[in-house]
Design an enzyme around this catalytic site. Sequence first.
Site, short mmCIF file in Angstrom:
data_model
loop_
_atom_site.label_atom_id
_atom_site.label_comp_id
_atom_site.label_asym_id
_atom_site.label_seq_id
_atom_site.Cartn_x
_atom_site.Cartn_y
_atom_site.Cartn_z
N LEU A 351 0.91 -1.16 0.07
CA LEU A 351 0.02 -0.11 0.00
C LEU A 351 0.74 1.11 0.09
O LEU A 351 0.33 2.28 -0.40
CB LEU A 351 -0.98 -0.04 1.25
CG LEU A 351 -2.00 -0.92 1.33
CD1 LEU A 351 -2.51 -0.86 2.87
CD2 LEU A 351 -2.92 -0.72 0.16
N GLY A 352 2.06 1.07 0.39
CA GLY A 352 2.88 2.23 0.64
C GLY A 352 4.12 2.02 1.22
O GLY A 352 4.34 0.92 2.06
N GLY A 354 7.32 4.01 3.57
CA GLY A 354 7.93 5.44 4.11
C GLY A 354 9.37 5.23 4.97
O GLY A 354 9.87 4.18 4.63
N GLY A 355 9.74 6.13 5.56
CA GLY A 355 10.82 5.87 6.31
C GLY A 355 11.31 4.79 7.10
O GLY A 355 12.12 4.30 7.30
N GLY A 357 9.35 1.71 7.15
CA GLY A 357 8.89 0.39 6.60
C GLY A 357 7.90 0.36 5.64
O GLY A 357 7.69 1.34 5.04
N VAL A 359 3.97 -0.60 4.27
CA VAL A 359 2.64 -1.20 4.37
C VAL A 359 1.94 -2.21 3.49
O VAL A 359 1.94 -1.72 2.39
CB VAL A 359 1.82 0.16 5.02
CG1 VAL A 359 0.37 -0.45 5.49
CG2 VAL A 359 2.39 0.92 5.76
N LYS A 374 2.01 -3.38 8.82
CA LYS A 374 3.17 -2.59 8.90
C LYS A 374 4.33 -3.38 8.86
O LYS A 374 4.43 -4.15 10.05
CB LYS A 374 2.94 -1.48 9.72
CG LYS A 374 3.83 -0.23 9.37
CD LYS A 374 3.09 1.04 10.18
CE LYS A 374 1.90 1.66 9.49
NZ LYS A 374 1.33 2.53 10.56
N ASP A 470 2.20 12.13 16.87
CA ASP A 470 2.40 12.34 15.32
C ASP A 470 1.07 12.67 14.65
O ASP A 470 1.03 11.87 13.75
CB ASP A 470 3.29 11.10 14.72
CG ASP A 470 4.09 11.42 13.59
OD1 ASP A 470 4.22 12.77 13.25
OD2 ASP A 470 4.65 10.50 12.94
#
Length: 670
Positions: A351-352, A354-355, A357, A359, A374, A470
Site C-alpha cells: 500500500l505504501g 515510508g521512512g 517500513g 505497509v 506494517k 505524530d
Amino acid sequence: MCNSIIVILFVLLKLASSNTVPDEFSFNGCLKLDGLAEADPNGLLTLTTGLGRGVAHVFFNLPLQFKNSTAGSISSFSTTFVFAMVPEYPKLGGHGLAFVISPSKDIPGALPCQYLGLFNDTNIGNSSNHIIAVELDTVQDFEFDDRDDNHVGIDINTLISNISKTAGYFDDQTGTFHELYLKSGDPMQIWIEYNGTKEQLNVTIHPVGETRPIRPLLSMTFDLSPYILDFMYVGFSSATGLLASSQYILGWNFKMDGQAQDLEISKLPKIPQSLGEKKGSKKLLQIILGVTLSVAGLTLISLVVLGALFVSRKKKFMEILEDWEVQYGPHRFTYKDLFVATKGFKENELLGSGGFGRVYRGTLPSSNTKIAVKRISHDSRQGMREFLAEISTIGRLRHPNLVRLLGYCRRHHELFLVYDYMPNGSLEKCLSNKSNCTLDWSQRFKIIKDVASGLFYLHQQWVQVVIHRDIKPANVLLDNDMNGKLGDFGLARFCDHGNDPQTSNIAGTLGYIAPELARTGRANTSTDLYAFGIFMLEVVCGRRLIEPRSQLQDQQFLVDWILECWDRGTILDTVDSKLENRYVAQEVELVLKLGLLCSHPCAAARPSMSSVVQYLDGIAQLPDTIRASIIQAHTSMENSNQPSVAPDVSTERYSNPSLTFTESFASHGR
Ligand SMILES: *[C@@H]1O[C@H](CO)[C@@H](O)[C@H](O)[C@H]1NC(C)=O
Ligand SMILES: *[C@@H]1O[C@H](CO)[C@@H](O)[C@H](O)[C@H]1NC(C)=O
Ligand SMILES: *[C@@H]1O[C@H](CO)[C@@H](O)[C@H](O)[C@H]1NC(C)=O
Ligand SMILES: *[C@@H]1O[C@H](CO)[C@@H](O)[C@H](O)[C@H]1NC(C)=O
Ligand SMILES: *[C@@H]1O[C@H](CO)[C@@H](O)[C@H](O)[C@H]1NC(C)=O
Ligand SMILES: *[C@@H]1O[C@H](CO)[C@@H](O)[C@H](O)[C@H]1NC(C)=O
C-alpha cells in the site's frame, strides 16, 4: 473493526422425556457446529479459533415458543445459570459473555471483541435483529456508552444497554451493595426472569453457593413482545478481543411459564486448571456446558460437554518470543498467518512505504478480514520492551475514531503491526492535488471533529493519558464512509529509538513539532495540541504547512499567511480553492482560529482537548482575545529567533540536525 472468526457450538443434549408438546426426543450428538469445531465420540469438543478475537455461541438446539402471535400473549420465562470467566492473565481478559434470545442459532456475520458475537457494524441497532441479550461485559466501550468495565446490562438489538449497572448484589438485610468482579475467575450465578403479565424483566447476580438476594440488580418494566418472535432460540454468546479468556458455563436451567429450578451447586463441574502455559500450544476459548433444560413442563435431562482447544503452532516460520513477552501473548499473530494474508508480502499488496517500513494489504484467511500490515525493521532490542508494553495498552483502546491495532508479530529484525484496513487511505492523500478523491466542507469538518474526539479520548477519557506524538493528515485514515480515524499512536517515539540513539526523544514530523518540544524533547498533551492545530489549518487550507515552491512568497508559510489575512479581514482567502467557495463561513472561521490557538507558540495558551471539542461542537465560544495574543507571540518569536516557521527560514531547516525528521511510515496510507 475487529475481524470475525468462527463460531462454535455445541449443545449435546440427551433428552429423556415423555410428554406432549415436543414429544419424546433424544438428540444425542445433535451438535451445532461451525467453522473449525470438532467433536469426538465421547462428546468432547475441540474448538479452534484464530489467535484471540474469537466468537463462541452455544444454543439449545430447539426453538422455544415465546409467544403466539394469534393469541397475542407473551410467555413468562425464567432461567438461571452459573458462569465463570477466567482471563488468561489477571485483569486482562476477553470482552465478556451474554445470555441471548435469538431468532437463529448461529447469528451469522457477528463480530467478536466489543460486539460480543451478537452483531456487526452494519446490523447493530437494527430492529430486524430481534436479539435480546443480558450482557456480562468486561470491557468499557465508549461507543456503546458503557459505564465501566464490569457491568451487567439488558440489550435489545444493540449493545447500547437500555439499562445497566455495575455487577454486584444488594444485601437483603442491610441493603448494602457488594460489587462482584466478573473476571475474577470465581463462579457466579445469574437469574433472568420475565413476567409476561407484569411485563417486567429482572436480572440478579450473586456468588455461587450464597442464597439468592431478593432485590434484583436490574429490573426493567417493558413489553418484550415487539422484539420477540413466536419461536426463538436461547443460548450464550461470548467473544474475546486481543486478549483471550476462558468463559465457562457450568450449569443452566431454563423454564417457560414458571420458575426455573435452582441449580445443584454440588453437582456442577469443576473449572479445569489453567491449560494456558503449555509451550507451543495456545488455549483460546472454551466453553463447558452443563445443561439442564426444562421447557414447558418437560424435564430434559442433559449432559455436559466441554470443549477445550489447543492450537498447536508449528514453528516452521521462526519467530522471536522472549519470556517477558509472554504476557503480551494474545496480541501476537503468527508470522505464517501474516505471510499467507499478504500473499508472501507481495509487491502488488504494497500500500505504501515510508521512512520506517512498508505497509501491505492483507486478508486473514481464517476470517476473510482485511488488514493492513506494517513491516518495520528494527535493529536492536532497545525500546522494544517498552514499546510492546505500549502496544498492549494501545490494543485495549476502543474508540470509533482510532484505527484499531489488532496485534503484532516479531521475527528476526522485523516487527509487524497489524491494523484494520482503511479502504479510503489517508487524509493526506485525499487532500493532495494528485488524488481524485475530493472532500467537501462538511466532510472535512466532520473529519476534524472525528480526530478531535479520538484525541480527546486518548488525552482525557482513557484510564491513562496517551500521547499521540505524530498527528498529521498522513496519520488520519478514512474508512468506507469517510469517517476520520487516528492511527499510529506512540510509534514516533519507538521509531526514533530504533533509529538514532544520539538524539533525544524528539520525534514527530517537522512542522508539527511544538517549539518547546524542539527545545526540551518532552512530549505531552500540549505538544499534541500544537500538532492538532496545524492539522486543522491544513485541512481547511488544503495545503501543507510549508510550500517551499509556492509562487507567492508571502504564502510560503501557512501560519503567517493566515495571520496576515486575518489581520486584513480576509481570513477566508486562505480556504482551499478546491472547495470552490462552497462552505459554511462561520465553521471555517472557527476552525482556522481554533487551529491558530492550538498551535500557539506558547504552550500555556493552548486549550485542552475537552475545550477543543466544545468549541467545535459550538457549546463554547472562542475568546475574542486570541488574535492579539497569537500575533504578539509570533512577533516575539521572530525576534528571538526560536525555531518556528518564521518567514526568513529557508528550507535548509529540514535538515537541522537537532531535529529528527521522522516521516511516519503511515504516511502512505493503507
Ligand atoms: C396460537 O393460538 C391459536 C388460538 O389460541 C391456536 O389455534 C394456535 O394453534 C396457536 N399456535 C401455536 C403455534 O401454538
Ligand atoms: C452483518 O450481519 C448481517 C446479519 O447477520 C449479515 O447479513 C451481514 O452480511 C453482516 N455484515 C457484514 C459486513 O459482515
Ligand atoms: C435493517 O435490516 C434490514 C434487513 O437486514 C434492512 O433491509 C434494513 O435496511 C436495515 N435498516 C437499517 C436502518 O439499517
Ligand atoms: C430499549 O432500547 C430499544 C432499542 O434501542 C428501544 O427501541 C426501546 O425503546 C428501549 N426501551 C426502553 C424501555 O428503554
Ligand atoms: C422483580 O423484582 C421485584 C423486586 O424484588 C419483584 O417485586 C418482582 O416480582 C420481580 N419480577 C419478576 C418478573 O421476577
Ligand atoms: C406474573 O405477575 C402476576 C401479577 O403480579 C402474577 O399473578 C403471576 O403469578 C406472575 N407470573 C409468574 C410466572 O411469576
